[in-house]
Design a protein around this motif. Structure first.
Motif, mmCIF file in Angstrom:
data_model
loop_
_atom_site.group_PDB
_atom_site.id
_atom_site.type_symbol
_atom_site.label_atom_id
_atom_site.label_comp_id
_atom_site.label_asym_id
_atom_site.label_seq_id
_atom_site.Cartn_x
_atom_site.Cartn_y
_atom_site.Cartn_z
ATOM 1 N N TYR A 36 44.483 37.610 31.564
ATOM 2 C CA TYR A 36 44.339 36.170 31.028
ATOM 3 C C TYR A 36 44.831 35.353 32.176
ATOM 4 O O TYR A 36 45.467 35.560 33.075
ATOM 5 C CB TYR A 36 45.009 36.210 29.599
ATOM 6 C CG TYR A 36 46.505 36.288 29.480
ATOM 7 C CD1 TYR A 36 47.651 35.049 29.776
ATOM 8 C CD2 TYR A 36 47.097 37.421 29.769
ATOM 9 C CE1 TYR A 36 48.833 35.349 29.578
ATOM 10 C CE2 TYR A 36 48.611 37.458 29.634
ATOM 11 C CZ TYR A 36 49.237 36.444 29.567
ATOM 12 O OH TYR A 36 50.681 36.829 29.723
ATOM 13 N N ASP A 37 44.803 34.212 31.880
ATOM 14 C CA ASP A 37 45.639 32.953 32.856
ATOM 15 C C ASP A 37 45.128 33.127 34.017
ATOM 16 O O ASP A 37 45.872 33.284 35.027
ATOM 17 C CB ASP A 37 47.108 33.095 32.563
ATOM 18 C CG ASP A 37 47.809 31.790 33.251
ATOM 19 O OD1 ASP A 37 47.138 30.704 33.346
ATOM 20 O OD2 ASP A 37 48.912 32.130 33.819
ATOM 21 N N GLN A 65 44.327 32.036 37.823
ATOM 22 C CA GLN A 65 44.680 30.989 38.593
ATOM 23 C C GLN A 65 44.050 30.916 40.121
ATOM 24 O O GLN A 65 44.240 32.023 40.584
ATOM 25 C CB GLN A 65 46.350 30.804 38.696
ATOM 26 C CG GLN A 65 46.990 30.725 37.459
ATOM 27 C CD GLN A 65 48.619 30.562 37.669
ATOM 28 O OE1 GLN A 65 48.863 30.601 38.715
ATOM 29 N NE2 GLN A 65 49.069 30.382 36.493
ATOM 30 N N TYR A 94 44.854 36.931 38.294
ATOM 31 C CA TYR A 94 44.836 36.894 36.798
ATOM 32 C C TYR A 94 46.232 37.635 36.260
ATOM 33 O O TYR A 94 46.825 38.322 37.005
ATOM 34 C CB TYR A 94 43.844 37.904 36.303
ATOM 35 C CG TYR A 94 42.411 37.621 36.893
ATOM 36 C CD1 TYR A 94 41.666 36.825 36.228
ATOM 37 C CD2 TYR A 94 42.051 37.899 37.964
ATOM 38 C CE1 TYR A 94 40.245 36.388 36.257
ATOM 39 C CE2 TYR A 94 40.883 37.467 38.369
ATOM 40 C CZ TYR A 94 40.142 36.650 37.497
ATOM 41 O OH TYR A 94 38.829 36.386 37.893
ATOM 42 N N GLU A 95 46.731 37.260 35.232
ATOM 43 C CA GLU A 95 47.904 37.822 34.516
ATOM 44 C C GLU A 95 47.600 39.170 33.760
ATOM 45 O O GLU A 95 46.815 38.897 33.104
ATOM 46 C CB GLU A 95 48.573 36.984 33.609
ATOM 47 C CG GLU A 95 49.953 37.101 33.101
ATOM 48 C CD GLU A 95 51.011 36.339 33.982
ATOM 49 O OE1 GLU A 95 52.287 36.631 33.732
ATOM 50 O OE2 GLU A 95 50.718 35.595 34.997
ATOM 51 N N ARG A 108 50.832 39.961 38.057
ATOM 52 C CA ARG A 108 49.641 38.923 38.431
ATOM 53 C C ARG A 108 49.100 39.946 39.533
ATOM 54 O O ARG A 108 49.453 40.509 40.349
ATOM 55 C CB ARG A 108 50.310 37.757 39.300
ATOM 56 C CG ARG A 108 49.172 36.763 39.181
ATOM 57 C CD ARG A 108 49.616 35.460 39.198
ATOM 58 N NE ARG A 108 49.790 34.829 37.897
ATOM 59 C CZ ARG A 108 48.594 34.527 37.412
ATOM 60 N NH1 ARG A 108 47.417 34.525 37.667
ATOM 61 N NH2 ARG A 108 48.903 33.810 35.831
ATOM 62 N N ARG A 128 36.799 37.944 34.131
ATOM 63 C CA ARG A 128 38.265 38.067 33.509
ATOM 64 C C ARG A 128 37.930 39.183 32.335
ATOM 65 O O ARG A 128 38.538 40.185 32.192
ATOM 66 C CB ARG A 128 38.827 36.775 32.934
ATOM 67 C CG ARG A 128 40.174 37.092 32.318
ATOM 68 C CD ARG A 128 40.543 35.984 31.276
ATOM 69 N NE ARG A 128 39.652 35.865 30.047
ATOM 70 C CZ ARG A 128 39.688 36.823 28.890
ATOM 71 N NH1 ARG A 128 40.314 37.567 29.148
ATOM 72 N NH2 ARG A 128 38.902 36.551 28.021
#
Length: 194
Positions: free
Chosen positions: A35-36, A38, A50-51, A69, A120
């Motif tokens: 998720y997340d 950046q 990506y996390e 990450r 993702r």
């Protein structure tokens, strides 16, 4: 004439489930979320990270909760390492999207929100399929990918060792036998000669 064989369809006897079983923590679990996303860098040096968060109670993993990450090339590295060193069939990664890297596009290309979200989801499916495989769970590269802040690309490939008791050992032997049986059956069904 002989009578056709009819399968026994009686239910297996099982104990009724109580509230503790229904709503308590699962006996073994492995949850991985990607998720997340950046975007990092500028110009031609931009890339998306990506996390990757893992939660588990499996004894093979050193950390029970970890968050790192990773970028797409890290997922490619993991796939290549597993294909080289393990005996499992490694699922495909989401595509490289080479057309999105062409100059003079009317959109953001690799950095368009819909593409990042699609990638993702594909990366999350990939890592969950890999980490859920009992043989892959022993690979040092998977542990490094999921639990270490940086990936040491010069690591020595191998298996992760754990303290085992008799129950874990018997369960592991059963799982390995079952996976081997399924893989050989799948290969036999796949083979056009049979």
């Amino acid at each position: 004439m002989t009578d056709p064989v009819v399968a026994d369809t009686r239910r297996l006897n099982s104990k009724p489930q109580d509230l503790t079983d229904a709503y308590g923590p699962p006996s073994n679990f492995l949850e991985i979320d990607v998720y997340d996303p950046q975007i990092v860098g500028v110009g031609r040096n931009r890339y998306t990270t990506y996390e990757v968060r893992m939660r588990t109670n499996l004894p093979i993993f050193k950390l029970k909760d970890s968050c790192v990450r990773r970028r797409y090339s890290d997922f490619e590295w993991l796939k290549n390492e597993l294909e080289r060193d393990s005996k499992i069939v490694v699922p495909p990664l989401p595509g490289k999207a080479l057309k999105r890297q062409l100059p003079f596009r009317g959109d953001e290309g690799l950095f368009e929100e819909s593409f990042i979200e699609e990638r993702r989801v594909g990366l999350e499916q990939f890592i969950n399929r890999i980490a859920g495989h009992p043989l892959a769970q022993n690979e040092r590269c998977l542990h490094m990918f999921l639990q270490e802040e940086t990936i040491d690309r010069n690591y020595i490939p191998g298996k992760v060792r754990q303290k085992v008791n008799r129950d874990t050992c018997a369960c592991s032997m059963y799982i390995n036998f079952y996976v081997t049986l399924l893989q050989s059956r799948w290969e036999c069904e796949k083979s056009p000669d049979m």
